[in-house]
Design a protein around this motif. Structure first.
Motif, PDB file in Angstrom:
ATOM      1  N   LEU A 243       0.935  -1.281  -0.036  1.00  0.00           N
ATOM      2  CA  LEU A 243       0.005  -0.158  -0.021  1.00  0.00           C
ATOM      3  C   LEU A 243       0.653   1.157  -0.038  1.00  0.00           C
ATOM      4  CD1 LEU A 243      -3.032  -1.111   2.206  1.00  0.00           C
ATOM      5  CD2 LEU A 243      -2.967  -0.541   0.012  1.00  0.00           C
ATOM      6  N   ALA A 244       2.029   1.209   0.587  1.00  0.00           N
ATOM      7  CA  ALA A 244       2.836   2.367   0.713  1.00  0.00           C
ATOM      8  C   ALA A 244       3.472   2.556  -0.502  1.00  0.00           C
ATOM      9  CB  ALA A 244       3.778   2.113   1.981  1.00  0.00           C
ATOM     10  N   ASP A 245       3.855   1.432  -1.172  1.00  0.00           N
ATOM     11  CA  ASP A 245       4.655   1.541  -2.634  1.00  0.00           C
ATOM     12  C   ASP A 245       3.562   2.003  -3.525  1.00  0.00           C
ATOM     13  OD1 ASP A 245       7.029   0.743  -1.572  1.00  0.00           O
ATOM     14  OD2 ASP A 245       6.788  -1.496  -2.363  1.00  0.00           O
ATOM     15  N   ASP A 246       2.170   1.675  -3.313  1.00  0.00           N
ATOM     16  CA  ASP A 246       1.313   1.921  -4.449  1.00  0.00           C
ATOM     17  C   ASP A 246       1.048   3.538  -4.186  1.00  0.00           C
ATOM     18  OD1 ASP A 246       0.999  -0.536  -5.297  1.00  0.00           O
ATOM     19  OD2 ASP A 246      -1.049  -0.968  -4.230  1.00  0.00           O
ATOM     20  N   GLU A 247       1.047   4.001  -2.993  1.00  0.00           N
ATOM     21  CA  GLU A 247       0.839   5.337  -2.754  1.00  0.00           C
ATOM     22  C   GLU A 247       1.869   6.221  -3.455  1.00  0.00           C
ATOM     23  OE1 GLU A 247       0.492   8.478   0.810  1.00  0.00           O
ATOM     24  OE2 GLU A 247      -0.586   6.417   1.299  1.00  0.00           O
ATOM     25  N   ALA A 248       3.032   5.800  -3.352  1.00  0.00           N
ATOM     26  CA  ALA A 248       4.167   6.523  -3.966  1.00  0.00           C
ATOM     27  C   ALA A 248       4.048   6.453  -5.491  1.00  0.00           C
ATOM     28  CB  ALA A 248       5.562   5.906  -3.617  1.00  0.00           C
ATOM     29  N   LEU A 249       3.737   5.153  -6.074  1.00  0.00           N
ATOM     30  CA  LEU A 249       3.577   4.923  -7.639  1.00  0.00           C
ATOM     31  C   LEU A 249       2.559   5.937  -7.915  1.00  0.00           C
ATOM     32  CD1 LEU A 249       3.985   1.231  -7.902  1.00  0.00           C
ATOM     33  CD2 LEU A 249       5.380   3.066  -8.696  1.00  0.00           C
ATOM     34  N   GLU A 250       1.492   6.093  -7.248  1.00  0.00           N
ATOM     35  CA  GLU A 250       0.281   6.874  -7.602  1.00  0.00           C
ATOM     36  C   GLU A 250       0.700   8.404  -7.917  1.00  0.00           C
ATOM     37  OE1 GLU A 250      -2.719   5.952  -4.955  1.00  0.00           O
ATOM     38  OE2 GLU A 250      -3.288   4.408  -5.656  1.00  0.00           O
ATOM     39  N   GLY A 251       1.261   8.877  -6.829  1.00  0.00           N
ATOM     40  CA  GLY A 251       2.015  10.055  -6.986  1.00  0.00           C
ATOM     41  C   GLY A 251       2.877  10.312  -8.265  1.00  0.00           C
ATOM     42  N   VAL A 252       3.787   9.225  -8.595  1.00  0.00           N
ATOM     43  CA  VAL A 252       4.429   9.526  -9.878  1.00  0.00           C
ATOM     44  C   VAL A 252       3.671   9.404 -11.011  1.00  0.00           C
ATOM     45  CG1 VAL A 252       6.403   8.234 -11.143  1.00  0.00           C
ATOM     46  CG2 VAL A 252       6.645   8.397  -8.609  1.00  0.00           C
ATOM     47  N   ASP A 253       2.650   8.533 -10.895  1.00  0.00           N
ATOM     48  CA  ASP A 253       1.791   8.272 -12.108  1.00  0.00           C
ATOM     49  C   ASP A 253       1.164   9.797 -12.380  1.00  0.00           C
ATOM     50  OD1 ASP A 253       0.697   6.968 -14.258  1.00  0.00           O
ATOM     51  OD2 ASP A 253      -1.220   6.872 -13.002  1.00  0.00           O
ATOM     52  N   GLU A 254       0.591  10.296 -11.305  1.00  0.00           N
ATOM     53  CA  GLU A 254      -0.034  11.660 -11.487  1.00  0.00           C
ATOM     54  C   GLU A 254       0.982  12.809 -11.978  1.00  0.00           C
ATOM     55  OE1 GLU A 254      -1.500  15.139  -8.186  1.00  0.00           O
ATOM     56  OE2 GLU A 254      -2.224  12.779  -7.885  1.00  0.00           O
ATOM     57  N   ILE A 255       2.176  12.793 -11.598  1.00  0.00           N
ATOM     58  CA  ILE A 255       3.109  13.706 -12.387  1.00  0.00           C
ATOM     59  C   ILE A 255       3.473  13.394 -13.843  1.00  0.00           C
ATOM     60  CG2 ILE A 255       5.600  14.521 -12.272  1.00  0.00           C
ATOM     61  CD1 ILE A 255       5.406  13.826  -9.048  1.00  0.00           C
ATOM     62  N   LEU A 256       3.432  12.114 -14.192  1.00  0.00           N
ATOM     63  CA  LEU A 256       3.616  11.589 -15.408  1.00  0.00           C
ATOM     64  C   LEU A 256       2.598  12.188 -16.279  1.00  0.00           C
ATOM     65  CD1 LEU A 256       5.262   7.989 -14.908  1.00  0.00           C
ATOM     66  CD2 LEU A 256       6.162  10.166 -15.674  1.00  0.00           C
ATOM     67  N   ARG A 257       1.266  11.901 -15.690  1.00  0.00           N
ATOM     68  CA  ARG A 257       0.060  12.222 -16.484  1.00  0.00           C
ATOM     69  C   ARG A 257      -0.236  13.573 -16.699  1.00  0.00           C
ATOM     70  NH1 ARG A 257      -1.892   7.851 -19.212  1.00  0.00           N
ATOM     71  NH2 ARG A 257      -1.491   6.112 -17.905  1.00  0.00           N
ATOM     72  N   ALA A 258       0.355  14.433 -15.775  1.00  0.00           N
ATOM     73  CA  ALA A 258       0.374  16.113 -15.891  1.00  0.00           C
ATOM     74  C   ALA A 258       1.356  16.473 -17.018  1.00  0.00           C
ATOM     75  CB  ALA A 258       0.481  16.595 -14.415  1.00  0.00           C
ATOM     76  N   GLU A 259       2.435  15.639 -17.006  1.00  0.00           N
ATOM     77  CA  GLU A 259       3.437  16.005 -18.218  1.00  0.00           C
ATOM     78  C   GLU A 259       2.774  15.757 -19.545  1.00  0.00           C
ATOM     79  OE1 GLU A 259       8.188  15.745 -19.439  1.00  0.00           O
ATOM     80  OE2 GLU A 259       7.498  14.990 -17.558  1.00  0.00           O
ATOM     81  N   ILE A 260       2.190  14.387 -19.575  1.00  0.00           N
ATOM     82  CA  ILE A 260       1.993  14.060 -20.820  1.00  0.00           C
ATOM     83  C   ILE A 260       0.647  14.963 -21.401  1.00  0.00           C
ATOM     84  CG2 ILE A 260       0.123  12.221 -21.627  1.00  0.00           C
ATOM     85  CD1 ILE A 260       1.660  10.466 -19.832  1.00  0.00           C
ATOM     86  N   VAL A 261      -0.170  15.466 -20.550  1.00  0.00           N
ATOM     87  CA  VAL A 261      -1.177  16.733 -20.936  1.00  0.00           C
ATOM     88  C   VAL A 261      -0.264  17.654 -21.610  1.00  0.00           C
ATOM     89  CG1 VAL A 261      -3.107  18.002 -20.099  1.00  0.00           C
ATOM     90  CG2 VAL A 261      -3.026  15.543 -19.437  1.00  0.00           C
ATOM     91  N   GLN A 262       0.608  18.163 -20.807  1.00  0.00           N
ATOM     92  CA  GLN A 262       1.387  19.306 -21.135  1.00  0.00           C
ATOM     93  C   GLN A 262       1.759  19.131 -22.617  1.00  0.00           C
ATOM     94  OE1 GLN A 262       3.956  19.907 -17.773  1.00  0.00           O
ATOM     95  NE2 GLN A 262       2.614  21.742 -16.893  1.00  0.00           N
ATOM     96  N   ILE A 263       2.758  17.984 -22.701  1.00  0.00           N
ATOM     97  CA  ILE A 263       3.202  17.500 -23.955  1.00  0.00           C
ATOM     98  C   ILE A 263       2.110  17.586 -25.126  1.00  0.00           C
ATOM     99  CG2 ILE A 263       4.363  15.862 -25.503  1.00  0.00           C
ATOM    100  CD1 ILE A 263       6.022  15.432 -22.756  1.00  0.00           C
ATOM    101  N   ARG A 264       1.144  16.829 -24.887  1.00  0.00           N
ATOM    102  CA  ARG A 264      -0.167  16.995 -26.074  1.00  0.00           C
ATOM    103  C   ARG A 264      -0.525  18.139 -26.287  1.00  0.00           C
ATOM    104  NH1 ARG A 264      -3.149  11.500 -23.695  1.00  0.00           N
ATOM    105  NH2 ARG A 264      -1.851  10.238 -24.924  1.00  0.00           N
ATOM    106  N   TYR A 265      -0.763  19.060 -25.550  1.00  0.00           N
ATOM    107  CA  TYR A 265      -1.150  20.663 -25.772  1.00  0.00           C
ATOM    108  C   TYR A 265      -0.020  21.090 -26.584  1.00  0.00           C
ATOM    109  CZ  TYR A 265      -2.727  25.131 -24.468  1.00  0.00           C
ATOM    110  OH  TYR A 265      -3.050  26.505 -24.557  1.00  0.00           O
ATOM    111  N   ALA A 266       1.374  21.051 -26.067  1.00  0.00           N
ATOM    112  CA  ALA A 266       2.513  21.580 -26.935  1.00  0.00           C
ATOM    113  C   ALA A 266       2.447  21.275 -28.404  1.00  0.00           C
ATOM    114  CB  ALA A 266       3.633  21.501 -26.296  1.00  0.00           C
ATOM    115  N   LEU A 267       2.146  19.776 -28.566  1.00  0.00           N
ATOM    116  CA  LEU A 267       2.016  19.353 -29.923  1.00  0.00           C
ATOM    117  C   LEU A 267       0.852  19.900 -30.642  1.00  0.00           C
ATOM    118  CD1 LEU A 267       3.137  15.637 -29.089  1.00  0.00           C
ATOM    119  CD2 LEU A 267       4.482  17.405 -30.416  1.00  0.00           C
ATOM    120  N   GLN A 268      -0.082  20.056 -29.990  1.00  0.00           N
ATOM    121  CA  GLN A 268      -1.347  20.464 -30.514  1.00  0.00           C
ATOM    122  C   GLN A 268      -1.083  22.010 -30.900  1.00  0.00           C
ATOM    123  OE1 GLN A 268      -4.975  21.001 -27.994  1.00  0.00           O
ATOM    124  NE2 GLN A 268      -6.395  20.814 -29.868  1.00  0.00           N
TER     125      GLN A 268
END
Length: 105
Positions: free
Chosen positions: A44-69
């Protein structure tokens, strides 16, 4: 119109890398918990950390898609605040930048 094909290539490469990493994280988050309660606590502790990393990755993905658009529609390199051109050096350092250095403060 300025040619941003090199930055577009960099953004696409980064996007693909982030999507692969996010998929690995999501696969890891889908695993069932261990039967042992102490192992569950660690998972559960590992999952919580991974969820935080995933959230950061997803935010950057959105920013990159916006830049490409913005590259596709011709608005890339234009400050979203003042409308002036964003310096090429800034875009090379931060390809997802939406504001010029003066407006970024």
């Amino acid at each position: 119109m300025t040619d941003y094909s090199d930055l577009s290539d960099r953004l696409r490469t980064r996007l693909n890398d982030l999507l692969e990493r996010a998929e690995i994280i999501e696969d890891d988050l889908r695993h069932p918990l261990e039967a042992d309660s102490s192992e569950q606590a660690v998972d559960l502790a590992d999952d919580e950390a991974l969820e935080g990393v995933d959230e950061i990755l997803r935010a950057e993905i959105v920013q990159i898609r916006y830049a490409l658009q913005r590259i596709e529609n011709g608005t890339y390199g234009v400050c979203s605040s003042c409308g002036k051109e964003i310096a090429r050096a800034r875009l090379e350092a931060r390809p997802i930048a939406t504001r010029c250095i003066d407006c970024a403060d």
